[in-house]
Design an enzyme around this catalytic site. Sequence first.
Site, mmCIF file in Angstrom:
data_model
loop_
_atom_site.group_PDB
_atom_site.id
_atom_site.type_symbol
_atom_site.label_atom_id
_atom_site.label_comp_id
_atom_site.label_asym_id
_atom_site.label_seq_id
_atom_site.Cartn_x
_atom_site.Cartn_y
_atom_site.Cartn_z
ATOM 1 N N ILE A 63 0.833 -1.202 0.000
ATOM 2 C CA ILE A 63 0.000 0.000 0.000
ATOM 3 C C ILE A 63 0.871 1.256 0.000
ATOM 4 C CG2 ILE A 63 -1.598 1.335 1.456
ATOM 5 C CD1 ILE A 63 -2.788 -1.421 2.343
ATOM 6 N N ARG B 19 12.454 -0.093 6.117
ATOM 7 C CA ARG B 19 13.666 -0.861 6.444
ATOM 8 C C ARG B 19 14.103 -1.738 5.276
ATOM 9 N NH1 ARG B 19 10.548 -4.322 10.920
ATOM 10 N NH2 ARG B 19 9.058 -5.360 9.535
ATOM 11 N N ASN C 212 0.299 -7.404 10.743
ATOM 12 C CA ASN C 212 -0.630 -8.185 11.560
ATOM 13 C C ASN C 212 0.145 -9.380 12.120
ATOM 14 O OD1 ASN C 212 -2.721 -9.585 12.721
ATOM 15 N ND2 ASN C 212 -4.129 -9.280 11.008
ATOM 16 N N SER D 217 -7.004 -0.439 10.023
ATOM 17 C CA SER D 217 -7.404 -1.769 9.512
ATOM 18 C C SER D 217 -8.833 -2.035 9.965
ATOM 19 C CB SER D 217 -6.491 -2.851 10.080
ATOM 20 O OG SER D 217 -7.106 -4.118 9.945
ATOM 21 N N TYR E 11 -2.136 -6.178 17.383
ATOM 22 C CA TYR E 11 -2.420 -5.480 16.128
ATOM 23 C C TYR E 11 -3.750 -4.747 16.207
ATOM 24 C CZ TYR E 11 -3.218 -5.059 11.028
ATOM 25 O OH TYR E 11 -3.463 -4.601 9.753
ATOM 26 N N ALA F 5 -9.481 -3.381 4.228
ATOM 27 C CA ALA F 5 -9.877 -4.699 4.753
ATOM 28 C C ALA F 5 -8.971 -5.791 4.181
ATOM 29 C CB ALA F 5 -11.342 -4.979 4.432
ATOM 30 N N GLU F 6 -9.131 -6.082 2.883
ATOM 31 C CA GLU F 6 -8.366 -7.176 2.266
ATOM 32 C C GLU F 6 -7.691 -6.624 1.011
ATOM 33 O OE1 GLU F 6 -8.415 -10.060 3.854
ATOM 34 O OE2 GLU F 6 -10.142 -9.743 5.154
ATOM 35 N N VAL F 7 -6.398 -6.390 1.116
ATOM 36 C CA VAL F 7 -5.653 -5.748 0.023
ATOM 37 C C VAL F 7 -4.495 -6.658 -0.386
ATOM 38 C CG1 VAL F 7 -4.510 -3.627 -0.737
ATOM 39 C CG2 VAL F 7 -6.127 -3.545 1.179
ATOM 40 N N THR G 141 -1.117 -7.439 -1.174
ATOM 41 C CA THR G 141 0.209 -6.826 -1.016
ATOM 42 C C THR G 141 1.205 -7.945 -0.691
ATOM 43 O OG1 THR G 141 0.003 -6.580 1.380
ATOM 44 C CG2 THR G 141 -0.865 -4.765 0.039
#
Length: 260
Positions: free
Chosen positions: A19, A39, A95, A142, A155, A186-188, A190
């Site tokens: 994202i 990082r 998460n 989230s 989380y 919600a649900e992405v 990645t």
Amino acid sequence: MDLQLKGKVILVTGGAKGIGAAIVRGCAVEDGVPIIVDRDANAARQLQSQLESSGKTAGFIPADLTSAQDCSLAVEQTLGDFGRLDVLVNNAGVNDRVGLEHGSPEKFVGSLERNLLHYYNMAHYGVSALKRSHGCIVNIASKTAVTGQGGTSGYVSAKGAILALTREWAVELLPYGIRVNAVVPAEVMTPLYEQWLATFQNPEEKLRLVTAKIPLGKRMTAPEEIAAMVLFLISGQASHVTGQHLFVDGGYVHLDRALT
Ligand code: NAP
């Protein structure tokens, strides 16, 4: 629509992948100056050079955001290199499944370090510069903050606090015209989500079960669809929007569960 982001210095935590990377790309397309704070130096440098080779400007500051000192240095270096800070996008998180039973007090604190404390630290160190630029903040939260998930107390409490801090900072920063909003995915799909899917015996079947429950289009949200909302919120077009929690989730959280 002119988003008025040209030349704006936009710091994106976790901007190297997923994202965050979509937000970074979107800012560059609008001729803003995204600064990746992450990082993962390989992914960050790759993205930075892609953008630079297409004539855009982008910065990269390596940081472990669980360190308050790194948060402070990230803001300092942004100001040193670019002279200003217009937007803070707090996005990095994971998460990490520190649950009530399968966790410990120490692991719970560790989860808050990974998911919450750097949101405060970045805003704390960035606020003076944002006051000077009349800037704004977007926090990525989230859906689990409002639905729960089970097995992930750290989380979920971080994400709940992020929604609360969005309102709190929107109030505290009203006198300076600094707008603060949250985007709630919600649900992405990645790299992080792919890693999670890979923990199942049959990742394709798990993905099918998840997408079947997403009302609009029975599909995952694309990172670019989260980025589009962030770009709007940080733009001049959202000049009277503050303290809001915007769900970009294909109706996952709010629509009737009886939908087939
Ligand atoms: P991602 O694919 O893992 O990308 C996040 C980037 O942030 C990675 O480069 C990661 O590096 C970096 N990062 C994470 N923690 C860091 C730290 N402490 N210091 C420095 N860099 C750090 O994650 P994503 O799926 O895009 O998630 C972005 C945000 O959206 C998170 O806050 C997440 O909770 C939220 N969100 C995502 C979803 C979803 O379905 N994907 C749903 C709801 C909310 P490493 O790869 O080295 O960890």
